[in-house]
Motif scaffolding. Sequence first.
Motif, mmCIF file in Angstrom:
data_model
loop_
_atom_site.group_PDB
_atom_site.id
_atom_site.type_symbol
_atom_site.label_atom_id
_atom_site.label_comp_id
_atom_site.label_asym_id
_atom_site.label_seq_id
_atom_site.Cartn_x
_atom_site.Cartn_y
_atom_site.Cartn_z
ATOM 1 N N LEU A 222 0.829 -1.194 0.000
ATOM 2 C CA LEU A 222 0.000 0.000 0.000
ATOM 3 C C LEU A 222 0.872 1.256 0.000
ATOM 4 C CD1 LEU A 222 -2.711 -1.033 2.618
ATOM 5 C CD2 LEU A 222 -2.953 -0.957 0.128
ATOM 6 N N PRO A 223 0.325 2.391 -0.440
ATOM 7 C CA PRO A 223 1.107 3.620 -0.462
ATOM 8 C C PRO A 223 1.419 4.130 0.941
ATOM 9 C CG PRO A 223 -1.170 4.079 -1.040
ATOM 10 C CD PRO A 223 -1.032 2.594 -0.997
ATOM 11 N N GLU A 224 2.381 5.005 1.013
ATOM 12 C CA GLU A 224 2.777 5.584 2.290
ATOM 13 C C GLU A 224 1.611 6.374 2.899
ATOM 14 O OE1 GLU A 224 6.349 8.490 4.031
ATOM 15 O OE2 GLU A 224 6.246 7.929 1.908
ATOM 16 N N GLY A 225 1.486 6.317 4.202
ATOM 17 C CA GLY A 225 0.421 7.040 4.884
ATOM 18 C C GLY A 225 -0.692 6.150 5.384
ATOM 19 N N VAL A 226 -0.695 4.876 4.944
ATOM 20 C CA VAL A 226 -1.699 3.918 5.413
ATOM 21 C C VAL A 226 -1.067 3.069 6.504
ATOM 22 C CG1 VAL A 226 -3.253 2.046 4.790
ATOM 23 C CG2 VAL A 226 -2.742 3.851 3.125
ATOM 24 N N GLU A 227 -1.652 3.077 7.695
ATOM 25 C CA GLU A 227 -1.103 2.319 8.827
ATOM 26 C C GLU A 227 -2.059 1.186 9.218
ATOM 27 O OE1 GLU A 227 -0.132 4.814 12.089
ATOM 28 O OE2 GLU A 227 1.109 6.205 10.907
ATOM 29 N N TYR A 228 -1.480 0.030 9.478
ATOM 30 C CA TYR A 228 -2.274 -1.129 9.878
ATOM 31 C C TYR A 228 -2.715 -0.980 11.330
ATOM 32 C CZ TYR A 228 -3.331 -5.975 11.095
ATOM 33 O OH TYR A 228 -3.938 -7.123 11.531
ATOM 34 N N LYS A 229 -4.015 -1.151 11.556
ATOM 35 C CA LYS A 229 -4.542 -1.071 12.922
ATOM 36 C C LYS A 229 -4.907 -2.437 13.476
ATOM 37 C CE LYS A 229 -7.826 1.437 15.817
ATOM 38 N NZ LYS A 229 -8.926 2.443 15.855
ATOM 39 N N GLY A 230 -5.476 -3.289 12.619
ATOM 40 C CA GLY A 230 -5.820 -4.611 13.134
ATOM 41 C C GLY A 230 -6.652 -5.413 12.156
ATOM 42 N N LEU A 231 -6.630 -6.739 12.347
ATOM 43 C CA LEU A 231 -7.464 -7.655 11.584
ATOM 44 C C LEU A 231 -8.768 -7.831 12.349
ATOM 45 C CD1 LEU A 231 -7.705 -9.637 9.170
ATOM 46 C CD2 LEU A 231 -6.707 -11.383 10.657
ATOM 47 N N VAL A 232 -9.844 -7.303 11.811
ATOM 48 C CA VAL A 232 -11.134 -7.317 12.513
ATOM 49 C C VAL A 232 -11.740 -8.712 12.483
ATOM 50 C CG1 VAL A 232 -13.424 -6.280 12.658
ATOM 51 C CG2 VAL A 232 -11.468 -4.884 11.933
ATOM 52 N N THR A 233 -11.854 -9.301 11.299
ATOM 53 C CA THR A 233 -12.394 -10.654 11.164
ATOM 54 C C THR A 233 -11.648 -11.374 10.044
ATOM 55 O OG1 THR A 233 -14.131 -9.962 9.594
ATOM 56 C CG2 THR A 233 -14.715 -10.022 11.930
ATOM 57 N N TRP A 234 -11.623 -12.701 10.143
ATOM 58 C CA TRP A 234 -11.019 -13.527 9.102
ATOM 59 C C TRP A 234 -11.766 -14.848 9.025
ATOM 60 C CZ3 TRP A 234 -8.690 -14.455 4.844
ATOM 61 C CH2 TRP A 234 -8.087 -15.683 4.574
ATOM 62 N N SER A 235 -12.203 -15.187 7.823
ATOM 63 C CA SER A 235 -12.866 -16.472 7.600
ATOM 64 C C SER A 235 -12.356 -17.034 6.281
ATOM 65 C CB SER A 235 -14.396 -16.304 7.542
ATOM 66 O OG SER A 235 -14.764 -15.486 6.445
ATOM 67 N N ILE A 236 -12.457 -18.345 6.141
ATOM 68 C CA ILE A 236 -11.985 -18.980 4.915
ATOM 69 C C ILE A 236 -13.055 -19.920 4.389
ATOM 70 C CG2 ILE A 236 -10.836 -20.949 6.014
ATOM 71 C CD1 ILE A 236 -8.482 -20.382 4.025
ATOM 72 N N ASP A 237 -13.240 -19.927 3.081
ATOM 73 C CA ASP A 237 -14.292 -20.733 2.468
ATOM 74 C C ASP A 237 -14.001 -22.219 2.609
ATOM 75 O OD1 ASP A 237 -15.048 -18.216 1.720
ATOM 76 O OD2 ASP A 237 -14.610 -18.480 -0.415
ATOM 77 N N GLU A 238 -15.084 -23.001 2.726
ATOM 78 C CA GLU A 238 -14.918 -24.444 2.717
ATOM 79 C C GLU A 238 -14.355 -24.881 1.372
ATOM 80 O OE1 GLU A 238 -18.459 -26.562 3.637
ATOM 81 O OE2 GLU A 238 -18.065 -26.594 5.787
ATOM 82 N N GLY A 239 -13.558 -25.944 1.389
ATOM 83 C CA GLY A 239 -12.989 -26.439 0.143
ATOM 84 C C GLY A 239 -11.901 -27.445 0.410
ATOM 85 N N THR A 240 -11.211 -27.828 -0.665
ATOM 86 C CA THR A 240 -10.124 -28.784 -0.560
ATOM 87 C C THR A 240 -8.966 -28.311 -1.422
ATOM 88 O OG1 THR A 240 -11.040 -30.072 -2.394
ATOM 89 C CG2 THR A 240 -11.688 -30.732 -0.164
#
Length: 288
Positions: A222-240
């Motif tokens: 990402l460009p300069e000036g964007v700061e990471y604050k946190g991962l709010v949610t994370w999910s992954i689709d079912e599959g193989t």
Amino acid sequence: MFARRFGRGLVWAVLILAAVTGVRAWFIPPKVDVPSAPKATAAPTYPAAEAQAVAARFSRAYLAWDQDKPEERAALLAAVMPENSDTSIGWDGRGRQKVLAVQPGAVTPGSQHQARVRVDVLIKTEAPTPTDKKKAAPPALPARWMGLDVPVVETGGRIIVTGEPGLVGIPTKGPKAPDLNTTKTDQELAASTEDTVEQFFRAYAGGDTDAVTAPGASVPPLPEGVEYKGLVTWSIDEGTGDDRTGTARVSWTLGEGTVEQTYRVELTRVSSADAARWQVADVRGGTL
């Protein structure tokens, strides 16, 4: 005797007929010329992209004005209107207004190479200067979108604006969203890959993604000036398989503000002699 003479006569009749008509014609019928079907000619399509570009240029000039610099607006309008047109079109010469953004939309072709182009324009009108110094200046209006229907025509290989446009309204709310199928999630894999995804997004804002992406993957930071604050949610689709896709909601800090955004993250399982681990192969904004 009669039968013999009749037989000879029949043979001679066949030979004479063959000489006249040709033996080949008895077995192979003559070719008949069939007229070819006329080729369908596609109707020329209207140059929509050029019409949008011209209408956007016109709209920006038409809705931006400065009473101290009327010649600037006139010069911009002259470039997209017929020769010797009235370049003061639609404005009485008073006030100040800025155009912040222009978005051309649908092109509706008409007759005689004419068309109507819808353009959405974001404007900001400056508050007028009070004539009475004792009175407080009226507040400036907030920036707002408005629609403009612009008439254009194709002539001489170019698109030009043919006359005055018309202001039109813009919907204040969108239509009801369709019912989309929801995807089942793999909770176990989501839990085991959450740290991997969080490390990626931290590096995504930090400027170095090579260390946290799969071999061969190319994800520009990402460009300069964007700061990471946190991962709010994370999910992954079912599959193989060794390639899986999940959805991340991430919080970023931009200046003094915070925004939350959604990403689709592609993971791939990378195996080595020691172990196998999941790494990010690609990322894209949105939910698709």
